[in-house]
Design a protein around this motif. Structure first.
Motif, PDB file in Angstrom:
ATOM      1  N   THR A  53       0.823  -1.215   0.000  1.00  0.00           N
ATOM      2  CA  THR A  53       0.000   0.000   0.000  1.00  0.00           C
ATOM      3  C   THR A  53       0.859   1.267   0.000  1.00  0.00           C
ATOM      4  OG1 THR A  53      -0.179   0.056   2.418  1.00  0.00           O
ATOM      5  CG2 THR A  53      -1.891  -1.160   1.222  1.00  0.00           C
ATOM      6  N   SER A  99       0.690   1.982  -3.601  1.00  0.00           N
ATOM      7  CA  SER A  99      -0.663   2.197  -4.134  1.00  0.00           C
ATOM      8  C   SER A  99      -1.478   3.246  -3.376  1.00  0.00           C
ATOM      9  CB  SER A  99      -1.438   0.876  -4.141  1.00  0.00           C
ATOM     10  OG  SER A  99      -1.677   0.429  -2.827  1.00  0.00           O
ATOM     11  N   ARG A 100      -1.142   3.500  -2.081  1.00  0.00           N
ATOM     12  CA  ARG A 100      -1.971   4.410  -1.275  1.00  0.00           C
ATOM     13  C   ARG A 100      -1.227   5.586  -0.657  1.00  0.00           C
ATOM     14  NH1 ARG A 100      -6.861   3.437  -3.131  1.00  0.00           N
ATOM     15  NH2 ARG A 100      -5.479   2.873  -4.827  1.00  0.00           N
ATOM     16  N   PRO A 104       0.699   8.885  -7.126  1.00  0.00           N
ATOM     17  CA  PRO A 104       0.663   7.900  -8.226  1.00  0.00           C
ATOM     18  C   PRO A 104       1.436   8.322  -9.469  1.00  0.00           C
ATOM     19  CG  PRO A 104      -1.518   8.881  -7.852  1.00  0.00           C
ATOM     20  CD  PRO A 104      -0.634   9.320  -6.716  1.00  0.00           C
TER      21      PRO A 104
END
Ligand code: NI
Length: 387
Positions: free
Chosen positions: A221, A224-225, A229
């Protein structure tokens, strides 16, 4: 201008050096035979100075041009091999079990030797060239050790250039990019400690395997988090070992190893912070303990604008074109040299071969004239003789 004629003449000789080095691969700082071979050749070429033992097994050669200008350019090649069992089946394949030139550093060394031979013969430049042969590019930080030994100051290097062969790119074709180019390559280790016991009685244990599995998944994550991005970041856990050797024993601890690749200091700081928070937080939730070691290895390798533009111009002169290179999430020890001096690192096509670090990879000898010409042209165009 295509490749220099002199390198067409020297092609067979440089190929023979390359294959000799390929046959005798040496890992990390153990490049004793290769370093001795390089030093001997540099002396034969008539270099003004040849010094060994810089950064342990690194070698430096100095060539003064016919002009007395004060400019000093450094050209760098790497010499080390990888701990891979060669499968190419070529007649000059590695004679050392478990070691192989699987990244083409044999070719890099031979091409820079070829350029040194030509430059020492002709000396058609106004200033000084310092040819730098480093050990331990593959994870040992040989470039950093050479810098720490005073490489740049001792020879007054003002600019520095490097080159790597690139499978999948046409033979002898060049590509480059300005700014961040190769990623920072950091090392992580996480040890999760619980309480072992009988696999049939998990309630009497604190199972570190289940806890470590949650940590491993949650670390994904970060990319991804947590990270923007638009930016680049890789978090890979590559080794996961429990302390149990048995199918019915819940282990006491789990040891994980992996790597983080980033293109900016922001993401590097973010990864270091989040890995510790995630591992320690999840472990606490499971009643276990996580110990995290984050080791910063090679920094981001960033090309400098002016030298990149110049390196591309030289590449266009040699090969007719120079493309925009992709970002590379691999690490490159040349980063330390580019932190000390302005310079540029370029990729040169190895053709349609197996990729680097693969047991079937082989440096493409057809690339030699283009690679040598690029080195020589860097020197002659950056330090032109007056008139
Ligand atoms: Ni390499």
């Amino acid at each position: 201008m295509p490749v220099k004629n002199r390198f067409a003449e020297l092609h067979d000789e440089i190929t023979a050096w390359r294959r000799d080095i390929h046959e005798h691969p040496e890992i990390l700082f153990e490049t004793h035979r290769t370093s001795a071979l390089v030093a001997e050749k540099l002396k034969d070429f008539g270099c003004d100075e040849v010094v060994t033992g810089i950064g342990r097994t690194g070698v430096v050669g100095v060539i003064k041009g016919r002009g007395q200008g004060g400019k000093v350019i450094g050209l760098r090649a790497d010499m080390d091999a990888l701990p891979i069992e060669e499968q190419t089946g070529v007649e000059y394949a590695s004679k050392t079990p478990g070691a192989m030139h699987a990244c083409g550093h044999d070719g890099h060394t031979a091409m820079l030797l070829g350029a040194a031979k030509y430059l020492a013969e002709t000396r058609n430049f106004d200033g000084t060239v310092v040819v730098i042969f480093q050990p331990a590019e593959e994870g040992g930080g040989g470039g950093k050790e050479m810098c720490d030994d005073g490489l740049m100051e001792r020879w007054g290097v003002q600019e520095i250039y490097g080159m790597h062969n690139w499978p999948g790119q046409p033979v002898g074709a060049f590509s480059i990019r300005s700014g961040a180019f190769f990623a920072a390559a950091d090392h992580i280790e996480i040890t999760v400690t619980g309480k072992g016991g009988h696999a049939a009685k998990p309630h009497e244990t604190i199972d570190p395997t289940v806890c470590a599995a949650q940590i491993l998944t949650a670390l994904q994550t970060i990319a991804s988090r947590n990270a923007d991005p638009i930016s680049q970041i890789v978090v890979s856990i590559c080794s996961f070992q429990t302390s149990s050797k048995s199918f019915n024993v819940i282990p006491t601890s789990v040891h994980m190893m992996g790597t983080v690749r980033t293109m900016s200091n922001e993401n590097r700081d973010l990864a270091e912070k989040r890995i510790a928070e995630i591992a320690e937080g999840i472990a606490t939730g499971f009643g276990a303990k996580a110990e995290v070691h984050y080791k910063r290895n090679y920094p981001v390798m960033a090309n400098h604008d002016e030298q990149t533009e110049f390196a591309a111009e030289v590449a266009r002169a040699v090969s007719g074109d120079c493309n925009e290179a992709p970002l590379v999430m691999g690490g490159e020890d040349f980063a330390f040299m580019l932190e000390e001096r302005p310079g540029a690192y370029i990729l040169m096509g190895n053709g349609d071969t197996a990729n680097v670090h693969h047991p079937l990879y082989n440096f493409n000898d057809e690339a030699i004239p283009a690679g040598c010409s690029w080195w020589a042209e860097i020197v002659e165009r950056r330090m032109p003789l007056a008139g």
